[in-house]
Design an enzyme around this catalytic site. Structure first.
Site, PDB file in Angstrom:
ATOM      1  N   GLU A 264       0.840  -1.199   0.000  1.00 15.12           N
ATOM      2  CA  GLU A 264       0.000   0.000   0.000  1.00 15.12           C
ATOM      3  C   GLU A 264       0.876   1.250   0.000  1.00 15.12           C
ATOM      4  OE1 GLU A 264      -3.482   1.967   2.877  1.00 15.12           O
ATOM      5  OE2 GLU A 264      -2.113   0.448   3.656  1.00 15.12           O
ATOM      6  N   LYS A 322      -9.723   2.258  -2.642  1.00 15.73           N
ATOM      7  CA  LYS A 322     -10.146   1.706  -1.360  1.00 15.73           C
ATOM      8  C   LYS A 322     -11.554   2.182  -1.022  1.00 15.73           C
ATOM      9  CE  LYS A 322      -8.502   1.185   3.422  1.00 15.73           C
ATOM     10  NZ  LYS A 322      -7.432   1.547   4.384  1.00 15.73           N
ATOM     11  N   CYS A 376      -5.451  -2.860   2.990  1.00 17.06           N
ATOM     12  CA  CYS A 376      -5.256  -2.732   4.430  1.00 17.06           C
ATOM     13  C   CYS A 376      -6.515  -3.053   5.241  1.00 17.06           C
ATOM     14  CB  CYS A 376      -4.743  -1.321   4.751  1.00 17.06           C
ATOM     15  SG  CYS A 376      -4.130  -1.136   6.455  1.00 17.06           S
TER      16      CYS A 376
END
Length: 499
Positions: A264, A322, A376
């Site tokens: 990330e 995301k 994440c």
């Protein structure tokens, strides 16, 4: 009432709270990296045993809340790490963060205990079922925070394989049922507890998947690259090119793999500034597809935390933004409303943070197939991991666990990734900035990994996928139905006994 229980209930409230907080800490020993799940079961069994005493709903809520404070304070102890990255500015917040997280998580349990004591006084099974409902609620309400679920204590055991049938909440139900069975061993109902515990022990051995088996020849080779960029240096202009060059160097070494994966925000520039010239990245990849994390902005100056699939030749093939952002970490809840309400100065200072993405995926990896993309925080939400109807070949999770330091956080995050693999019956490629990067097979076993605080690259074959699991097909709904039926049955039995 046993003498020890009578002695406990007659102690002052602060003494009872202290003992229960310590008991909650013992329950937290089952979470990674310690994985002492018997300690969790025994601590919960004592808690359920205490509930058999004649206490009011408010006393029950107080007891469970104190236990929960100990459990969450210990299990979530890593939460202070982000505030220690810049101690001078944020260090003072650390004690408040852990206190609020522990007290807030315990409130869900306290409410469950109050309801259980009202519906079925002194019924330990009802309390256990209520705690399962509380854990489900904690996972969903206010964007959810399903971290340190009671079911997570099984990840290192064979019981974890049952997640393929009912997800993490089935494991939580098994945790509480096991604790209830243990609590029966000291009473007249031990004949009920013994067979339940015997079944648990047998299942934990029979369901253990065994060691990792050699994978067949001809499977894609994935290179997972871990640059080890500490959070306090990651965005420092003096260091960011050092870490980028480290990624490029490790990517360009050895044989050319079928896929390269970076963590990330591994590229420390906005995608908008480099999309037209990705020659450095393409040169290092040498014709292999490259997945990397980066930030980007759109025409309306909205920022996104993104995963990019770069096809051979340096062409951006896919961008995944995301979707499930971290409250107060990646955005400030209500900041936009503050601005609309006239508090423009405050809203401007808070900022709106990142914007959630709109497309759930899956994404396509050249030469490999479809992948469920996760960035994440998204990897902790079992009910949100979806392949969009088309069976994926793998899950692909990129993360920056440098925020967690080297405490329990990275290990617990990895454990949840293992659980997602079991639930989906899919292997997972996990690339983490400072560790733990890993290839996880469809049974949740770590095939190979890079530990915390090291830089390196793994070349590992992508394990095969399994057929869709029951959890993939039906999600949490069968478990919700079972939980409803158990709760209603427990309530009816209690009512009949009262009559």
């Amino acid at each position: 009432m046993p003498d020890i229980l009578r002695a406990f209930l007659t102690r002052p409230g602060w003494q009872r709270a202290t003992l229960l907080i310590l008991l909650g800490v013992v329950a937290g020993l089952g979470q990674a990296p310690l994985d002492i799940w018997p300690a969790s079961i025994l601590a919960l069994a004592v808690l359920l045993g205490l509930h058999r005493a004649h206490v009011s709903p408010w006393q029950a809520a107080f007891h469970i809340w104190a236990f929960g404070v100990g459990y969450f304070a210990f299990s979530l102890r890593w939460i202070i790490e982000p505030f220690l990255v810049d101690v001078a500015r944020h260090g003072w917040m650390a004690p408040f963060a852990i206190a609020l997280m522990a007290a807030g998580g315990a409130l869900f349990w306290a409410l469950a205990a109050w309801c259980a004591a009202r519906a079925a006084p002194r019924n330990a099974l009802m309390l256990g079922l209520a705690l399962v409902i509380a854990e489900i609620t904690r996972s969903l309400i206010l964007t959810g925070f399903p971290w340190a679920l009671l079911g997570h204590v099984w990840v290192s055991s064979g019981i974890a394989q049952l997640a393929a049938f009912g997800g993490p909440h089935l494991l939580t139900l098994i945790t509480l049922l096991s604790a209830w069975a243990v609590s029966l061993l000291v009473g007249k109902e031990r004949l009920v507890g013994v067979p339940i515990l015997s079944l648990l022990v047998v299942a934990s051995f029979l369901m253990r998947p065994g060691p990792v088996q050699p994978v067949p020849d001809g499977l894609p080779i994935v290179r997972i690259v871990q640059p080890n960029a500490p959070q306090h240096q990651k965005w420092d202009p003096a260091f960011r090119d050092v870490f980028l060059n480290r990624l490029l160097e490790m990517t360009g070494q050895g044989d050319v793999p079928d896929l390269v994966v970076w963590p990330e925000t591994s590229v420390p520039y906005l995608l908008n500034y480099i999309e037209d010239d990705l020659s450095l990245l393409a040169g290092a990849a040498r014709g292999a597809p490259l997945v990397f994390g980066i930030q980007r902005t759109d025409a309306e100056r909205r920022f996104y935390n993104s995963l990019v699939v770069m096809a051979p030749g340096g062409v951006v093939q896919t961008i995944y933004d995301k979707r499930h952002l971290v409250p107060f970490g990646e955005y400030i809840p209500g900041a936009a409303l503050l601005g609309q309400a006239g508090a423009t100065g405050l809203a401007k200072n808070l900022g709106t943070g990142f914007t959630p993405g709109a497309e759930p995926g899956p994404i396509t990896l050249p030469g490999i197939g479809k992948a469920i993309a996760l960035i994440c925080y998204e990897g902790i939400f079992a009910e949100e991991v979806t392949d969009g109807g088309d069976r994926a070949r793998l899950m692909l999770l990129i993360t920056n666990d440098a925020w967690f330091g080297q405490a329990a956080g990275p290990y617990q995050h990895l454990a949840q990734a293992q659980l997602r693999a079991i639930e989906q019956g899919l292997p997972m490629v996990r690339a983490a900035n400072t560790g733990i990067s890993a290839m996880i097979d469809a049974k949740g076993r770590v095939v190979q990994s890079l530990g915390l605080g090291v830089d390196g690259a793994l070349d590992v074959a992508l394990p095969p996928a399994l057929p869709p699991t029951l959890y993939v097909r039906f999600g949490d709904w069968p478990l919700f139905l079972v939980l409803f039926l158990l709760t209603m049955s427990c309530y009816r039995v209690t009512q009949r006994q009262g009559d």
